[in-house]
Design a protein around this motif. Sequence first.
Motif, PDB file in Angstrom:
ATOM      1  N   HIS A  56       0.828  -1.203   0.000  1.00 54.19           N
ATOM      2  CA  HIS A  56       0.000   0.000   0.000  1.00 54.19           C
ATOM      3  C   HIS A  56       0.866   1.258   0.000  1.00 54.19           C
ATOM      4  O   HIS A  56       1.628   1.501   0.947  1.00 54.19           O
ATOM      5  N   GLU A  57       0.771   2.028  -1.073  1.00 54.48           N
ATOM      6  CA  GLU A  57       1.470   3.312  -1.120  1.00 54.48           C
ATOM      7  C   GLU A  57       0.783   4.282  -0.169  1.00 54.48           C
ATOM      8  O   GLU A  57      -0.441   4.352  -0.125  1.00 54.48           O
ATOM      9  N   VAL A  58       1.580   5.015   0.587  1.00 52.80           N
ATOM     10  CA  VAL A  58       1.016   6.016   1.494  1.00 52.80           C
ATOM     11  C   VAL A  58       1.641   7.380   1.192  1.00 52.80           C
ATOM     12  O   VAL A  58       2.784   7.463   0.741  1.00 52.80           O
ATOM     13  N   THR A  59       0.883   8.417   1.432  1.00 49.19           N
ATOM     14  CA  THR A  59       1.356   9.772   1.160  1.00 49.19           C
ATOM     15  C   THR A  59       1.230  10.632   2.415  1.00 49.19           C
ATOM     16  O   THR A  59       0.851  11.790   2.361  1.00 49.19           O
ATOM     17  N   TRP A  60       1.529  10.035   3.554  1.00 47.12           N
ATOM     18  CA  TRP A  60       1.367  10.696   4.840  1.00 47.12           C
ATOM     19  C   TRP A  60       2.163  11.988   4.953  1.00 47.12           C
ATOM     20  O   TRP A  60       1.775  12.898   5.664  1.00 47.12           O
ATOM     21  N   MET A  61       3.305  12.049   4.278  1.00 44.58           N
ATOM     22  CA  MET A  61       4.185  13.225   4.403  1.00 44.58           C
ATOM     23  C   MET A  61       4.013  14.215   3.253  1.00 44.58           C
ATOM     24  O   MET A  61       4.806  15.136   3.091  1.00 44.58           O
ATOM     25  N   LYS A  62       2.980  14.024   2.459  1.00 40.82           N
ATOM     26  CA  LYS A  62       2.789  14.843   1.262  1.00 40.82           C
ATOM     27  C   LYS A  62       2.777  16.331   1.570  1.00 40.82           C
ATOM     28  O   LYS A  62       3.331  17.138   0.814  1.00 40.82           O
ATOM     29  N   ASN A  63       2.151  16.718   2.675  1.00 40.05           N
ATOM     30  CA  ASN A  63       2.035  18.133   3.030  1.00 40.05           C
ATOM     31  C   ASN A  63       2.856  18.504   4.256  1.00 40.05           C
ATOM     32  O   ASN A  63       2.555  19.488   4.939  1.00 40.05           O
ATOM     33  N   GLY A  64       3.894  17.724   4.529  1.00 41.20           N
ATOM     34  CA  GLY A  64       4.781  18.031   5.636  1.00 41.20           C
ATOM     35  C   GLY A  64       4.343  17.403   6.944  1.00 41.20           C
ATOM     36  O   GLY A  64       3.184  17.003   7.118  1.00 41.20           O
ATOM     37  N   LEU A  65       5.274  17.342   7.877  1.00 39.85           N
ATOM     38  CA  LEU A  65       5.037  16.679   9.151  1.00 39.85           C
ATOM     39  C   LEU A  65       3.895  17.315   9.941  1.00 39.85           C
ATOM     40  O   LEU A  65       3.097  16.617  10.573  1.00 39.85           O
ATOM     41  N   ALA A  66       3.795  18.644   9.910  1.00 37.61           N
ATOM     42  CA  ALA A  66       2.765  19.326  10.696  1.00 37.61           C
ATOM     43  C   ALA A  66       1.363  19.045  10.179  1.00 37.61           C
ATOM     44  O   ALA A  66       0.378  19.280  10.881  1.00 37.61           O
ATOM     45  N   ASN A  67       1.271  18.546   8.937  1.00 44.66           N
ATOM     46  CA  ASN A  67      -0.040  18.298   8.339  1.00 44.66           C
ATOM     47  C   ASN A  67      -0.282  16.818   8.030  1.00 44.66           C
ATOM     48  O   ASN A  67      -1.059  16.484   7.144  1.00 44.66           O
ATOM     49  N   VAL A  68       0.389  15.959   8.774  1.00 38.77           N
ATOM     50  CA  VAL A  68       0.160  14.523   8.593  1.00 38.77           C
ATOM     51  C   VAL A  68      -1.312  14.212   8.918  1.00 38.77           C
ATOM     52  O   VAL A  68      -1.824  14.626   9.960  1.00 38.77           O
ATOM     53  N   PRO A  69      -2.022  13.490   8.044  1.00 39.59           N
ATOM     54  CA  PRO A  69      -3.428  13.144   8.299  1.00 39.59           C
ATOM     55  C   PRO A  69      -3.515  12.018   9.332  1.00 39.59           C
ATOM     56  O   PRO A  69      -3.666  10.842   8.986  1.00 39.59           O
ATOM     57  N   GLU A  70      -3.434  12.372  10.594  1.00 39.93           N
ATOM     58  CA  GLU A  70      -3.309  11.380  11.649  1.00 39.93           C
ATOM     59  C   GLU A  70      -4.464  10.380  11.668  1.00 39.93           C
ATOM     60  O   GLU A  70      -4.252   9.185  11.894  1.00 39.93           O
ATOM     61  N   GLU A  71      -5.670  10.838  11.422  1.00 40.73           N
ATOM     62  CA  GLU A  71      -6.812   9.921  11.425  1.00 40.73           C
ATOM     63  C   GLU A  71      -6.691   8.904  10.297  1.00 40.73           C
ATOM     64  O   GLU A  71      -7.038   7.736  10.452  1.00 40.73           O
ATOM     65  N   LYS A  72      -6.195   9.351   9.155  1.00 44.41           N
ATOM     66  CA  LYS A  72      -5.987   8.447   8.021  1.00 44.41           C
ATOM     67  C   LYS A  72      -4.916   7.414   8.351  1.00 44.41           C
ATOM     68  O   LYS A  72      -5.066   6.220   8.031  1.00 44.41           O
ATOM     69  N   VAL A  73      -3.839   7.857   8.980  1.00 47.36           N
ATOM     70  CA  VAL A  73      -2.771   6.933   9.374  1.00 47.36           C
ATOM     71  C   VAL A  73      -3.325   5.875  10.323  1.00 47.36           C
ATOM     72  O   VAL A  73      -3.077   4.673  10.147  1.00 47.36           O
ATOM     73  N   ARG A  74      -4.076   6.317  11.314  1.00 47.78           N
ATOM     74  CA  ARG A  74      -4.640   5.366  12.286  1.00 47.78           C
ATOM     75  C   ARG A  74      -5.623   4.418  11.623  1.00 47.78           C
ATOM     76  O   ARG A  74      -5.672   3.227  11.937  1.00 47.78           O
ATOM     77  N   GLU A  75      -6.397   4.942  10.693  1.00 45.99           N
ATOM     78  CA  GLU A  75      -7.357   4.096   9.972  1.00 45.99           C
ATOM     79  C   GLU A  75      -6.640   2.990   9.212  1.00 45.99           C
ATOM     80  O   GLU A  75      -7.086   1.843   9.186  1.00 45.99           O
ATOM     81  N   GLN A  76      -5.498   3.324   8.606  1.00 41.72           N
ATOM     82  CA  GLN A  76      -4.762   2.343   7.812  1.00 41.72           C
ATOM     83  C   GLN A  76      -4.010   1.331   8.676  1.00 41.72           C
ATOM     84  O   GLN A  76      -3.867   0.167   8.302  1.00 41.72           O
ATOM     85  N   LEU A  77      -3.538   1.775   9.842  1.00 41.84           N
ATOM     86  CA  LEU A  77      -2.668   0.911  10.651  1.00 41.84           C
ATOM     87  C   LEU A  77      -3.369   0.222  11.815  1.00 41.84           C
ATOM     88  O   LEU A  77      -2.786  -0.691  12.428  1.00 41.84           O
ATOM     89  N   ASN A  78      -4.560   0.620  12.125  1.00 40.14           N
ATOM     90  CA  ASN A  78      -5.288  -0.039  13.212  1.00 40.14           C
ATOM     91  C   ASN A  78      -5.628  -1.489  12.856  1.00 40.14           C
ATOM     92  O   ASN A  78      -5.825  -1.824  11.692  1.00 40.14           O
ATOM     93  N   GLY A  79      -5.687  -2.340  13.885  1.00 40.09           N
ATOM     94  CA  GLY A  79      -6.158  -3.700  13.696  1.00 40.09           C
ATOM     95  C   GLY A  79      -5.091  -4.732  13.417  1.00 40.09           C
ATOM     96  O   GLY A  79      -5.414  -5.906  13.164  1.00 40.09           O
ATOM     97  N   PHE A  80      -3.834  -4.345  13.450  1.00 48.03           N
ATOM     98  CA  PHE A  80      -2.758  -5.310  13.222  1.00 48.03           C
ATOM     99  C   PHE A  80      -2.257  -5.854  14.562  1.00 48.03           C
ATOM    100  O   PHE A  80      -2.320  -5.190  15.588  1.00 48.03           O
ATOM    101  N   ASP A  81      -1.754  -7.081  14.513  1.00 47.42           N
ATOM    102  CA  ASP A  81      -1.283  -7.749  15.727  1.00 47.42           C
ATOM    103  C   ASP A  81       0.186  -7.467  16.019  1.00 47.42           C
ATOM    104  O   ASP A  81       0.638  -7.649  17.156  1.00 47.42           O
ATOM    105  N   PHE A  82       0.928  -7.038  14.993  1.00 49.61           N
ATOM    106  CA  PHE A  82       2.377  -6.896  15.162  1.00 49.61           C
ATOM    107  C   PHE A  82       2.845  -5.845  14.169  1.00 49.61           C
ATOM    108  O   PHE A  82       2.446  -5.839  12.998  1.00 49.61           O
TER     109      PHE A  82
END
Length: 407
Positions: A56-82
């Motif tokens: 899965h390609e991610v573009t979390w840093m597209k607009n810089g660190l201060a504008n990371v879409p945190e909810e999107k990151v959590r949505e993509q990474l939630n639910g994993f065991d490891f």
Amino acid sequence: MPKRIALVGNMNNSFFAITRHLRGLGYDAHLFYFPIAERFQPKADTFSLDYTTYTHEVTWMKNGLANVPEEKVREQLNGFDFYIGQGEEAAIAYSCGFNMDVYYPYGSDVYKYAYLPQEYSMKAKLFGRFRKGDRKITSAHIKKGLLSRYIKGAIVDATYLLADYTNEDFEKKLKGLGYKGEYHHVPMPFIYLEEYESVTDWSNADVHWRSVVNKIRKENDFILLYHGRQEWKTYNNEFTLKNTHHVIIGFANYVKKRPEVKATLLMVEYGSDTEHSKELVAELGIEDKVKWLPSMYRKDLMFVIKNVDVCCGEFGRSYLTFGTVIEAMQMKKPVIHYRDDSLYVDKYSSLYPLLNAREPDQIEAAIARAVSDPETTKKIGEEASEWVNTNFIQKPVSFLQSLIEKK
């Protein structure tokens, strides 16, 4: 239901290999990565399209660190065991509340980025607001801090750090970060050899540069490959110099003494000193003996490696396992490389065989040995391949699996 594994990061396409190792063991492993250079994306290291379902390609840093879409990151990474992490992607995940179960240090994340300032300087805070465009420093930037803060955090707070032993200087840098987890000298298995073992007909494999490589092979009795970065004249930091010029000088000395041998030095246009290396080749008068290839996909590079006689590692600091030598040895090619065995005798019961050399005259002697005794040289590559498969792939993958099952 199989455990779900998130691999966050993909420096040099390493985690794509680990993802496939884990999927081969039955885990539901998924790779999340920033799409940087094409040669370091999944498509560069496979002959199939299966990867599209679990990378899965991610573009979390597209607009810089201060504008990371945190909810999107959590949505993509939630639910994993490891969680297995590395580099900027792991840093962003950490900034959004995800600790890595395993972090694989790769080099500059430890000795460079984690040691950079973690907060904006007072000067930047005072005058940064008057900058224009992307250079403007806002309150959001100041509150978030710098990316180095989260790279360091991802390393320091990881449950386990896994990396092969390199040298004392690097180990001191890593220790200096004050990591809290367990550190094990376990290599990162960044090659998925099954991909290349599955190729039954290399003459028709889906690779580029086939005609060029075939022509070079047909015209030469001996081909020496250096496919690492051209790094020897431009100083970036104490860890980057590879003394590439030693290879060029050693090869030049050999072909000048043995002009009857049809030999070629094959190199890749990759690294900050590519032009310096071309100038050195011209100065030594061996332009007709040196061929250059562009930077390429790993699957193309493996075809190149398969068609040469000997490969080169590094000739600056001693390293045991890293990209170019592992790629070479997994294709059963012997390597000329500098290794200080005293650093590793207590890490392994035995070390892989090689043509150990560092200075130009030693490299020249190694080339002469390889040319004069091709059968013994070939066996060196075959035995090295067995060592790599056992110590760099099977055991590290098994160790990683034990950590997953332990959790």
